[in-house]
Design an enzyme around this catalytic site. Structure first.
Site, PDB file in Angstrom:
ATOM      1  CG  HIS A  85      -1.872  -1.160   1.231  1.00 60.18           C
ATOM      2  ND1 HIS A  85      -2.672  -1.459   2.322  1.00 60.18           N
ATOM      3  CD2 HIS A  85      -2.143  -2.131   0.302  1.00 60.18           C
ATOM      4  CE1 HIS A  85      -3.374  -2.548   2.072  1.00 60.18           C
ATOM      5  NE2 HIS A  85      -3.069  -2.974   0.862  1.00 60.18           N
ATOM      6  CG  HIS A 243      -7.346  -3.517  -2.109  1.00 65.39           C
ATOM      7  ND1 HIS A 243      -6.878  -2.458  -1.356  1.00 65.39           N
ATOM      8  CD2 HIS A 243      -6.597  -4.586  -1.751  1.00 65.39           C
ATOM      9  CE1 HIS A 243      -5.899  -2.868  -0.575  1.00 65.39           C
ATOM     10  NE2 HIS A 243      -5.714  -4.165  -0.800  1.00 65.39           N
ATOM     11  CG  ASP A 247      -3.026  -5.425  -2.973  1.00 66.46           C
ATOM     12  OD1 ASP A 247      -2.714  -4.516  -2.189  1.00 66.46           O
ATOM     13  OD2 ASP A 247      -3.785  -6.369  -2.656  1.00 66.46           O
ATOM     14  CG  HIS A 270       0.567  -9.619  -2.607  1.00 66.37           C
ATOM     15  ND1 HIS A 270       0.537  -8.293  -2.990  1.00 66.37           N
ATOM     16  CD2 HIS A 270      -0.326  -9.735  -1.585  1.00 66.37           C
ATOM     17  CE1 HIS A 270      -0.328  -7.642  -2.219  1.00 66.37           C
ATOM     18  NE2 HIS A 270      -0.861  -8.492  -1.383  1.00 66.37           N
TER      19      HIS A 270
END
Length: 316
Positions: A85, A243, A247, A270
Site C-alpha cells: 500500500h 484494491h 496491490d 502478490h
C-alpha cells in the site's frame, strides 16, 4: 492519447510520521517518511526489537514472502511486511526517492487502503530534483501463467493497468478495472480502495498468527451470507478489483523505476505480480531503460534509451 512523462526525479520536501497497527501482527508500529537524494530509490530502515537497524531496499530482489502480503527482507530476521500500500502510493503519486523508517515488522494498515499515505505525502509536499528520471519501457510481450491465472506485460504508450478478478462469492463475482495511471487517476479511482477478506477465513488466519490486527475499520469483510458486513458499505461499486489494482501497483513499484507499458492480470495476487516482474526483468530483450529528452521547453518528450542502471532492479 500521448504519453505523459515527468522529466525529473522527485522526493518529499519534509519528514512526516504515521502510526497505527500491523494488520497481521496486531502490534503498534510507526513509520516516518524522509526526503532522499536523487538515485536513492525507496529504502526502508527497519529497526528490530533490539534496536538494531538495517537497510532494506524496495526492490523485487528483496522480496522475502508473498503469502498474504508482500514482505521485503529475511522473514527470519530483518524484514518489513505489507509494503504494497505504501509502494502503491509512491508509485501513484510519482515519488522516486524516499527513506522509510519503521520500528516494526510491517507497515501500519491504517484504513486498509493507500489514502492515509497519500495524505502524508501531501502534508510533506513533493520536491522535484535536478536529476533525470529513468523508466523501464516494455518493448515486447512477456507473459506468465499459473493455473487459471495469468499476468503479462505489453508495450504501451503510457503506464496502464488492466486487472480482472473472479471470485465464487456473489458479493464479488467477476470484476475488471483498467486505467492509465497518473496522480489524479490514482487519487480519485484507486487510492481509497480497501483490502478485503471473508469472515469464514478469520479463525484459520488467527490460528496461524495472521490478521491479528484486522477489523472492520481497516478491511472490507464479507460475511457467511455473502454480504458486505461493514456498516458504511463500499467506497466504490467495484472496490474489490480496484484494491487488487492498488496491490499490483505496489508490487510492480519494486522494479526500482516506473515502467512504460501495460500490465494485465487475471485472478492475480502478490505472488503472481512478483513472478511476472521477475520474468520481465530477467529478459533484457523485453525492456529498455529510457529517459526523456526535451529540446525546447513546453515541447512533447522524446524517449531516449540510456545505458545505465536504475537502482539495479534486475539483480535477482
Amino acid at each position: 492519447m500521448g504519453i505523459k512523462l515527468h522529466d525529473y526525479q522527485t522526493t518529499i520536501k519534509s519528514r512526516v510520521t504515521l502510526a497505527g497497527f500491523g494488520v497481521h501482527s496486531g502490534k503498534p508500529v510507526s513509520i516516518t517518511f524522509l526526503p532522499a537524494d536523487p538515485d536513492t530509490g525507496v529504502v526502508f530502515h527497519h529497526m528490530d526489537a533490539f534496536g538494531d537497524t538495517r537497510e532494506i531496499r524496495a526492490l523485487v530482489s528483496e522480496i522475502g514472502a508473498t503469502d498474504l502480503c508482500t514482505a521485503l527482507g529475511d522473514p527470519a530476521g530483518h524484514h518489513v511486511g505489507t509494503v504494497e500500500h505504501v509502494m502503491a502510493a509512491l508509485f501513484g503519486l510519482g515519488i522516486d526517492n524516499l527513506v522509510v523508517e519503521v520500528d516494526g515488522d510491517e507497515m501500519p494498515i491504517l484504513d486498509g487502503s493507500a489514502a492515509s499515505f497519500v495524505e502524508a505525502i501531501d502534508q510533506a509536499g513533493i520536491e522535484t530534483l535536478d536529476v533525470k528520471r529513468r523508466y523501464i519501457r516494455v518493448v515486447k510481450p512477456v507473459r506468465i501463467d499459473s493455473g487459471a491465472s495469468f499476468a503479462e506485460f505489453q508495450p504501451y504508450d503510457g503506464t496502464r493497468f488492466e486487472i480482472e478478478i473472479d471470485f465464487e462469492s456473489p458479493a464479488i463475482g467477476r470484476q475488471s478495472f483498467a486505467a492509465d495511471i497518473d496522480p489524479a487517476v490514482f487519487r480519485r479511482d484507486i487510492s481509497r480502495a480497501r483490502t478485503f477478506g471473508f469472515m469464514k477465513d478469520v479463525e484459520r488466519l488467527w490460528a496461524a498468527g495472521h490478521a491479528l490486527g484486522s477489523s472492520l475499520e481497516n478491511s472490507v469483510v464479507i460475511g457467511d451470507d455473502s454480504r458486505v458486513i461493514n456498516m458504511e458499505g463500499l467506497r466504490y461499486k467495484n472496490e474489490f478489483v480496484r484494491h487488487k489494482m492498488l496491490d499490483a501497483m505496489g508490487d510492480l513499484a519494486l522494479a526500482g523505476a516506473r515502467f512504460i507499458g501495460c500490465y494485465r492480470s487475471y485472478r492475480g495476487g502478490h505472488r503472481l505480480n512478483a513472478a511476472a516482474l521477475r520474468h520481465l526483468l530477467s529478459d533484457r530483450s523485453a525492456f529498455e531503460i529510457v529517459e526523456t529528452n526535451r529540446r525546447e521547453r513546453g515541447r512533447s518528450a522524446e524517449l531516449v534509451a540510456v545505458n545505465a542502471a536504475v537502482y539495479a532492479p534486475w539483480v535477482l
